[in-house]
Design an enzyme around this catalytic site. Sequence first.
Site, PDB file in Angstrom:
ATOM      1  CG  ASP A  64      -1.777  -1.231   1.333  1.00  0.00           C
ATOM      2  OD1 ASP A  64      -2.403  -1.612   0.338  1.00  0.00           O
ATOM      3  OD2 ASP A  64      -1.792  -1.836   2.422  1.00  0.00           O
ATOM      4  CG  HIS A  92      -1.220  -1.877  -8.170  1.00  0.00           C
ATOM      5  ND1 HIS A  92       0.059  -1.578  -7.767  1.00  0.00           N
ATOM      6  CD2 HIS A  92      -1.281  -3.234  -8.204  1.00  0.00           C
ATOM      7  CE1 HIS A  92       0.736  -2.697  -7.576  1.00  0.00           C
ATOM      8  NE2 HIS A  92      -0.059  -3.711  -7.832  1.00  0.00           N
ATOM      9  N   GLY A 353     -10.588  -3.103   1.696  1.00  0.00           N
ATOM     10  CA  GLY A 353     -11.308  -2.029   2.372  1.00  0.00           C
ATOM     11  C   GLY A 353     -11.034  -1.975   3.863  1.00  0.00           C
TER      12      GLY A 353
END
Length: 476
Positions: A64, A92, A353
């Site tokens: 990330d 991405h 998420g």
Amino acid sequence: AAAAAGRGRSFSPAAPAPSSVRLPGRQAPAPAAASALAVEADPAADRVSSLSQVSGVLGSQWGDEGKGKLVDVLAPRFDIVARCQGGANAGHTIYNSEGKKFALHLVPSGILHEGTLCVVGNGAVIHVPGFFGEIDGLQSNGVSCDGRILVSDRAHLLFDLHQTVDGLREAELANSFIGTTKRGIGPCYSSKVTRNGLRVCDLRHMDTFGDKLDVLFEDAAARFEGFKYSKGMLKEEVERYKRFAERLEPFIADTVHVLNESIRQKKKILVEGGQATMLDIDFGTYPFVTSSSPSAGGICTGLGIAPRVIGDLIGVVKAYTTRVGSGPFPTELLGEEGDVLRKAGMEFGTTTGRPRRCGWLDIVALKYCCDINGFSSLNLTKLDVLSGLPEIKLGVSYNQMDGEKLQSFPGDLDTLEQVQVNYEVLPGWDSDISSVRSYSELPQAARRYVERIEELAGVPVHYIGVGPGRDALIYK
């Protein structure tokens, strides 16, 4: 110096090319000089054009970090952008010139540039329905994928059954959750290692495909009581993959041959790493890792190119540290301080998420990643998120419980869980830097932060991210 947040202490910083061969499924690419015209006025042109023929962008934390954005920015200078490992567990996020957001998982980030061929190498695992879902999403938003993506015939197929097994396996571990994305990545790589997996090339032999798939189903049913299997399920899956095989055929290629021919023809290749070194199956915080090699070694094994052809490797590192899921995190900020970074940086996983755990930049881990990968430069991302903090800390060393300083990043998880972090404290800055495009225009405190990272890591910072857009990048 102010006391460090959380555990730890603080102190103030003191060969000739053959004749041209057209790449499969692609129009003959324009020479690099032609693409240079579009960026001639760009002050970053020299920095980007000096990159090696085969260069790579790799994560240097726990993922990330913002690798996709840099790949998207660099892609116009390269003929090919290639993924070498992982699957749909790698998220991405990139933006087109109009600011539209694209969340990609398996398709390389170079897809937004029409002159770029995207390659998914043999080291990746392919969930075909998910792959087509990404392509459909791109094409519905005006991004052409026809003839622009090649999938290795040696890449392994990831089936829905792998995802089911992933969930069953995670439930089995009870309180020892690895924190997987439940995308079936681990079980698929397990099938590969136990040599009963199916590869993309098996889609060309549907007469034997069902028998091979039956072995996978039977294996899962024997291993997990909760896995329900019938021959009817097998028949349905085979029929489904017959349809997939027909649609996937134009994408399938011997990418080992394509890439090596391209190297001989002096074409430029940019490798896009998924996940990051701290999640590497060998070098990461095992067992809280992924199932492939997202470090420099994975480029060779995942694409079939030789180590000697690899040149510049850019390590992407956030200006602070984040991690999704379980596992040790020495510089983690708990409570309100962690929430501040999480909200300011919108730290929620692209793929899952899930809220990311946040903390100060861990220099010990960064230096470890620099050693393993041999980075030629760093891309420091999300520097703008730190704006407004009165002070910023860098975790510069670890002490053991007895106070003895550790000389390296420990491989033993028990040791890592108990380390005491020594921090340097640097002054923060108040101004919003998201519109800054020149290094000299950054606040002095921000420049000092960047330069201290360079000093401690021993690697220059060439790219600095100050926002999500592709233009929000400073070249140093």
